[in-house]
Scaffold this motif. Structure first.
Motif, mmCIF file in Angstrom:
data_model
loop_
_atom_site.group_PDB
_atom_site.id
_atom_site.type_symbol
_atom_site.label_atom_id
_atom_site.label_comp_id
_atom_site.label_asym_id
_atom_site.label_seq_id
_atom_site.Cartn_x
_atom_site.Cartn_y
_atom_site.Cartn_z
ATOM 1 N N LEU A 167 52.253 36.810 42.048
ATOM 2 C CA LEU A 167 50.984 37.095 42.710
ATOM 3 C C LEU A 167 49.822 36.516 41.907
ATOM 4 N N ALA A 168 49.869 36.625 40.582
ATOM 5 C CA ALA A 168 48.791 36.071 39.748
ATOM 6 C C ALA A 168 48.694 34.570 39.925
ATOM 7 N N ARG A 169 49.831 33.882 40.006
ATOM 8 C CA ARG A 169 49.791 32.430 40.188
ATOM 9 C C ARG A 169 49.280 32.064 41.572
ATOM 10 N N LEU A 170 49.628 32.837 42.578
ATOM 11 C CA LEU A 170 49.178 32.546 43.937
ATOM 12 C C LEU A 170 47.665 32.696 44.072
ATOM 13 N N LEU A 171 47.099 33.666 43.374
ATOM 14 C CA LEU A 171 45.671 33.953 43.504
ATOM 15 C C LEU A 171 44.824 33.229 42.464
ATOM 16 N N GLY A 172 45.464 32.670 41.448
ATOM 17 C CA GLY A 172 44.709 32.005 40.404
ATOM 18 C C GLY A 172 43.888 32.973 39.576
ATOM 19 N N GLY A 173 44.401 34.177 39.354
ATOM 20 C CA GLY A 173 43.693 35.188 38.578
ATOM 21 C C GLY A 173 44.661 35.976 37.728
ATOM 22 N N TRP A 174 44.249 37.172 37.339
ATOM 23 C CA TRP A 174 45.127 38.033 36.553
ATOM 24 C C TRP A 174 45.574 39.220 37.402
ATOM 25 N N VAL A 175 46.722 39.787 37.033
ATOM 26 C CA VAL A 175 47.311 40.910 37.775
ATOM 27 C C VAL A 175 47.805 41.951 36.779
ATOM 28 N N LEU A 176 47.500 43.198 37.074
ATOM 29 C CA LEU A 176 48.015 44.328 36.302
ATOM 30 C C LEU A 176 48.831 45.222 37.220
ATOM 31 N N LEU A 177 50.025 45.597 36.777
ATOM 32 C CA LEU A 177 50.839 46.580 37.477
ATOM 33 C C LEU A 177 50.870 47.821 36.599
ATOM 34 N N LEU A 178 50.301 48.923 37.094
ATOM 35 C CA LEU A 178 50.157 50.152 36.328
ATOM 36 C C LEU A 178 51.090 51.223 36.857
ATOM 37 N N ASP A 179 51.552 52.104 35.978
ATOM 38 C CA ASP A 179 52.380 53.221 36.423
ATOM 39 C C ASP A 179 51.471 54.342 36.934
ATOM 40 N N PRO A 180 52.040 55.457 37.441
ATOM 41 C CA PRO A 180 51.189 56.518 38.010
ATOM 42 C C PRO A 180 50.162 57.087 37.042
ATOM 43 N N SER A 181 50.434 57.009 35.743
ATOM 44 C CA SER A 181 49.480 57.528 34.765
ATOM 45 C C SER A 181 48.383 56.531 34.422
ATOM 46 N N GLY A 182 48.518 55.276 34.891
ATOM 47 C CA GLY A 182 47.550 54.241 34.567
ATOM 48 C C GLY A 182 47.971 53.358 33.409
ATOM 49 N N ALA A 183 49.139 53.625 32.821
ATOM 50 C CA ALA A 183 49.634 52.791 31.731
ATOM 51 C C ALA A 183 50.146 51.465 32.279
ATOM 52 N N VAL A 184 50.071 50.425 31.466
ATOM 53 C CA VAL A 184 50.449 49.086 31.900
ATOM 54 C C VAL A 184 51.973 48.953 31.943
ATOM 55 N N ARG A 185 52.480 48.599 33.103
ATOM 56 C CA ARG A 185 53.900 48.259 33.246
ATOM 57 C C ARG A 185 54.119 46.762 33.125
ATOM 58 N N HIS A 186 53.171 45.978 33.637
ATOM 59 C CA HIS A 186 53.282 44.524 33.550
ATOM 60 C C HIS A 186 51.879 43.931 33.640
ATOM 61 N N ALA A 187 51.645 42.913 32.815
ATOM 62 C CA ALA A 187 50.349 42.218 32.823
ATOM 63 C C ALA A 187 50.591 40.722 32.881
ATOM 64 N N GLU A 188 49.887 40.042 33.752
ATOM 65 C CA GLU A 188 49.999 38.585 33.884
ATOM 66 C C GLU A 188 48.600 37.986 33.983
#
Length: 521
Positions: A167-188
């Motif tokens: 998704l980050a490559r498609l949009l040309g930006g950055w993407v954060l996937l957070l868990d229910p508590s707001g902690a980072v699960r994945h960052a691109e």
């Protein structure tokens, strides 16, 4: 992006001539400067002295100046500029031999682009040209969204992290996937993880439980933020009062409509994966054990490459299928398991043809892709589970098409729905749509989703007044506790409607939104 005023003015077949906007510092009477790249949303023809009540902004207004005079030209231009029109086209040789100087002066003073329309160019030619450009842009957006959906679908097979990276490559930006508590699960990219702290307050807003929502009861599904040099969209993942996580996307420029569609598809995929019952894994493992029947080291287990057949019995039930296998030497090398509505059979790849011929009397048959095995060892449990799903999908298609044998390899592409296990996906879809069924709103919502949220088109498809449809959509939004104008909410509904669209209980074929040419209204 819609076509620009510069692109429309440059069309040679129209012969439009810009009359305003000379370069800064140019002497009086200098030729007009370049036409700006102002987006043109539509073409509006009006001879009213004040057409602004009938405009939305962004239009190229065309007029012959029937009611224009030197005295009212300035006021006319002021009203158009205040409404935010893209530009004004003035036809010469109809009412006025040339564009009135007072209109040119007023347009120049207010920075309104004024185009001279030659007498041979009809207004309808300009309207058609802009319509074609809008349609081409619409088609490009649809094509891009479809391609992006395919890429996200492929990425989703490797997990949520791979989907976020794509998704980050498609949009040309950055993407954060957070868990229910707001902690980072994945960052691109990985450096985007530091932005999670800045989003904590907005994550908390999206996490509110029903009893903590505002008095109007509205549940936030997304938050849009704009900071210097950056635009951020934060989306909630999951259904009900407790979110399963959050998706944050940041880009240098505001997301266009097609990008919102792509983000909505990603959120829908993540939601469907997060809402799938966790017991589905155990069910698949138990089914694989039943299909294998015996310990892998047993000589009775078929060796080498295998296929799975799904044989749909007719009125005679599944007994004749099992009897036929018992009566033929080829059947001795197969493992059969009766299941609701059909019989699953593990067949050595080389015996697929003879066994399908043997069982053709019993009803349609779905055939999976081959499951390879190395060094003569049995195929793994997981591969056989996948093959069973393929065979069942092929059987469903054979029943719809009234064919004796249908191979999974010959089915059309499965798209996003092909990623999902039928049981959990149908449970999700039935739960989401149950309130709509209970209130008789399912078909109205189906039409609204198929029209991509366009109320006029949906109302025409249903044969009801648009106010009636609007009332139904308000009630549906209350029942579902989500905003139906949100592309992510409509994407979830599209998936649920597609999952439940086949009467035979299977899914995996295209959903309820048939492709159609763009409607210019």
């Amino acid at each position: 992006m819609p076509p620009t005023l510069a692109a429309v003015a440059a069309l040679p077949q129209l012969g439009l001539r810009p009359l305003t906007g000379p370069p800064a510092g140019a002497p009086a009477g200098a030729p007009a400067g370049p036409v700006p790249d102002t987006p043109v949303m539509w073409v509006a023809v009006s001879e009213l002295e004040d057409p602004t009540p009938f405009l939305e902004g962004g239009e190229l207004v065309l007029t012959t100046g029937m009611r224009l005079t030197s005295a009212n030209a300035a006021g006319y231009v002021d009203r158009l500029v205040g409404r935010g029109v893209a530009g004004l086209g003035f036809a010469v040789g109809v009412i006025h031999a040339r564009v009135p100087p007072a209109l040119v002066a007023a347009a120049h003073d207010r920075d309104l682009v004024l185009l001279e329309v030659p007498r041979p160019t009809p207004f309808i030619a300009i309207g058609k040209a802009v319509s074609r450009m809008l349609a081409a842009e619409w088609y490009e957006d649809v094509t891009r969204a479809f391609q992006a959906q395919r890429e996200l679908t492929r990425a989703a097979t490797a997990g949520p992290g791979a989907l976020a990276s794509r998704l980050a490559r498609l949009l040309g930006g950055w993407v954060l996937l957070l868990d229910p508590s707001g902690a980072v699960r994945h960052a691109e990219p990985a450096s985007a993880a530091g932005r999670a702290a800045d989003l904590a307050a907005d994550v908390a807003r999206l996490r509110r439980r029903p009893e903590a929502r505002p008095a109007d009861g509205a549940a936030l599904a997304s938050v849009a933020l704009s900071v210097p040099g950056e635009h951020i969209v934060l989306q909630r993942i999951g259904l009900g009062g407790r979110p399963r996580g959050f998706l944050a996307v940041g880009t240098a420029a505001p997301l266009p409509h097609v990008a919102h569609t792509i983000v909505g598809a990603a959120v829908a995929l993540l939601t469907l994966q997060s809402e799938a019952p966790r017991g589905g894994r155990d069910q698949r493992a138990a089914l694989a054990a039943l299909l294998l029947g015996l310990p892998p080291e047993s000589p009775a287990v078929p060796r080498g490459a295998l296929r799975v057949l799904a044989c749909g019995g007719r009125s005679g039930g599944q007994g004749p299928v099992l009897d036929a296998l018992d009566s033929d030497p080829a059947g001795e090398r197969c493992l059969a398991l009766p299941l609701p509505g059909h019989t699953a059979i593990i067949v050595p790849d080389g015996l697929t043809g003879p066994v399908t011929s043997l069982l053709s009397f019993a009803g349609p048959i779905g055939v999976s892709d081959p499951v390879p095995a190395g060094d003569g060892e049995p195929a793994g449990c997981g591969a056989l589970v996948t093959a069973l799903r393929e065979a069942e999908d092929a059987l469903a298609a054979a029943r719809r098409r009234d064919e004796a044998v249908q191979s999974y390899a010959d089915l059309p592409g499965q798209g996003v729905l092909g990623l999902l296990d039928p049981g959990p996906a149908r449970a999700f879809a039935d739960g989401l749509l149950a309130p709509l069924r209970a209130e008789g709103l399912l078909e109205s919502v189906r039409a609204y989703v198929a029209a991509n949220g366009q109320g006029e088109a949906a109302a025409r498809a249903l044969g009801v007044h648009r106010h009636t449809l609007r009332t139904r959509m308000r009630k549906a939004a209350e029942l579902l506790d989500r905003d139906l104008d949100d592309p992510a909410a409509r994407a979830e509904l599209w998936f649920a409607l597609a999952v439940t669209s086949n009467e035979d209980g299977r899914f995996g074929q295209p959903g309820d939104s048939p492709p159609r040419p763009p409607e210019i209204a």
